[in-house]
Structure formats: C-alpha cells, structure tokens
Design a protein around this motif. Structure first.
Motif: not given
Length: 354
Positions: A315-332
C-alpha cells in the motif's frame, strides 16, 4: 678442573669481563642484542608480532567482559523464557501458526506445504473474519494435512476463529500446545522444509530469541529541529547496510510464552493502537521480545518465496506509517529496546565457502 679451565679459555664471554663469573642468561641476552642490531628486519618483525599478540589478548578479554555483562543484563530486563533442554523439553517439533485473511487459495497451498515438513507437530490457522470458515474448507484442509504428512504421528490441525478483524488475533495464546516452539507465518509465505528444519535447530540453541527469515532495521535520525526520531528500514536497507534489529512474524520462530506476554503483559495502549491503525503488530512483537531479553534476533539464510498477491506492505505511504508506528511505540514503551546486529545463521552444508 683443567677441563673447565680449558673451556673458559677457549670461549671467552662477557662474563669474563665481569670478574670471571659466567651467566648463561646474560650471554643469551647479549647474543640477542647483537643479532637484533645486525638484523633490523628481524627486530621489526618481532615487535610487530608482539603488538598483535597484545591486541589479540585485549580483544579476547574485552569480548569475555561483554558476554558476561550481556548475560547479566538479559536476566534483569523483564521476563526471560526458560532455556529448554532438548532432551527434556516439552514435546518435540514445532507448531506452525498460519495467519490468513480471505485468501483460501493461498491457505490451501500453505497448509499442504507445511504438513509435509517432518518437524511440524501441529498446524494452527488464525482466522480473523466475521464470516467463519465453511465446513467444506475445514474438512478439505484436515484431509490435506493427513494425506501430505509423511510422519507416523500426523500433525494436529485446527482453526482459531475470531469474529473481529483484529491483527492482534495472530498472537492470541493457543490452548493445548504440546511444544514450546511456534513458527509464525503468513498464508502467502512458503519456506522450504529443509530450511525450516535448520531454522528450528537454530531456535533450539537460542529459545529466547526470535529466529526467522524477514529482517528489518531501525536507525536514529535527527531532524533539523534537533528532535531525534527513529526510521524504519525495509529489506533494501538491511541488504545495503548489512544490519538488522527486527524480524517480522511473516516467517519467524519464537517461544510460545511470548503469545501470553503479548496478550496479557504488553501495555494495552499498544494493542489498542494496532487495532485502531490495522498495522504494525509485527513491530510490536519485535519490541516485546527485545524488551524481554535485551538481545537481538537471529536472521537465518534460507529459501522462502511468496504466493499470491502482496499484502499491506504494498500500500502507498507504507514506509511513513511504519515510521509513525515505530516512534509511537517507543513513546508508549518509554525507551528503544531494539538491538542491532550483523549476525546471520547459515547452513554450511549448502555453502561453497564457510
């Protein structure tokens, strides 16, 4: 007595210059000094080997300290699964945990293939759909497992049915497992049986780790604002850098107790995030294992191919979504637990050089 005097007179040494007392050690040292002064190349080579020997000893001592400290840290950082002794470990073989979603054709091929692998003790299909599987499909798969298996003890086959479409379902605990090793795989990923059996032996040597075939990486990226952010690297990043820190559950072994940890011990905010975004449950599992062990995963070189159409990664924007997930998880989570590594497990029987 005369013989001794004759020898001293015939072979004068530096000891004769010092009151007539002969010292073999002093004579050897004097000879070495004269030899070294006459042959400077020998002196340089001797110094070179001495320096390398010192560096080798230093490296060995440093490595020993790192291994000792790592083992101590691993025992302090969260839950660590037991190291099963192969002779007393619960059951034998491994459970293939197939995650599927409305792809009956791929599921049939996947079940047929893994049923033919000797190390498979059970096959469990994760079905996350509001419409349950048809009785004809279940009957067909059960017969396929029985006919394709070459083992005397046929693999146990069953469905794990969930009414809601939630990616967290793939990591629900499985009741009645008789073995500790779980091979999590997507229905469109096929790993050859010899490769799968080799990966299982690698996992047996490190049952706390994730062991598999789909490496990914992360790295710290600082923006112009000075804020530190993590970036998610796909396969080509791993290929280019030779470094990885995650293994996706698209095709990976892990200990069965991680299913309980994911469901009952991981922060509910992360599971809610996965449910809401319909993405990144694989990153969440990698973070969970790394946080529990303080150690990197193990990438196995082997044959794997995909069948059917590509999944969510296309899917489009897959890399951006993965970047966001990674940083959000690290914050949590509150920190970055992933550990980079360059290690790859290779079956030397099928390599030209090793």
């Amino acid at each position: 007595m005369s013989a001794i005097i004759a020898i001293r007179d015939a072979v004068p040494t530096s000891a004769d210059m010092n009151g007539g007392f002969y010292s073999p050690a002093k004579a050897k040292a004097a000879t070495r000094a004269v030899f070294s002064s006459r042959f400077p190349l020998f002196r340089r080579l001797r110094n070179l080997f001495a320096a390398r020997k010192l560096r080798l000893i230093t490296c060995v001592l440093t490595l020993s300290v790192v291994v000792l400290v790592s083992s101590r840290l691993s025992s302090l950082m969260g839950w660590v699964p037991p190291h099963p002794n192969p002779s007393i470990s619960r059951g034998c073989g491994y459970t293939v945990l197939i995650n599927t979603w409305k792809r009956s054709s791929a599921l049939k091929q996947s079940v047929a293939h893994y049923a033919s692998c000797n190390g498979v003790a059970a096959i469990h299909v994760v079905w996350s759909d509001s419409d349950p599987p048809s009785e004809s499909l279940k009957s067909h798969l059960e017969k396929m497992v029985f006919s394709k298996s070459r083992a005397a003890q046929k693999p146990n086959f069953r469905f794990g049915i969930s009414q809601e479409e939630d990616l967290n379902n793939r990591f629900k605990p499985i009741e009645g497992l008789t073995n500790d090793a779980v091979f999590s795989v997507d229905d469109d990923a096929i790993v050859s049986c010899p490769t799968l059996d080799f990966a299982f032996t690698v996992w047996q040597s490190a049952p706390n780790a994730m062991v598999g075939f789909t490496p990914r990486m992360h790295w710290l990226h600082k923006k112009k604002s000075g804020m530190a952010k993590y970036e998610y690297g796909g396969w080509w990043s791993v290929w280019w850098m030779g470094t990885y820190s995650m293994l996706l559950p698209k095709a990976v072994f892990f200990h069965r107790n991680y299913l309980d940890l994911y469901t009952y011990n991981m922060p509910s905010s992360i599971r809610d995030y996965v449910t809401r975004e319909r993405n990144c449950e694989d990153i969440a599992m990698s973070l969970l294992v790394a946080n529990a062990t303080g150690a990197p995963p193990i990438w196995v070189k082997g044959k794997m191919y995909e069948i059917g159409s590509s999944g969510i990664s296309s899917l489009k924007r897959h890399s951006k979504r993965r970047n966001k997930c990674l940083n959000d998880f690290v914050s949590l989570v509150g920190r970055m637990p992933l550990v980079p590594t360059n290690v790859k497990a290779v079956d030397a029987r099928f390599e030209w050089f090793w």
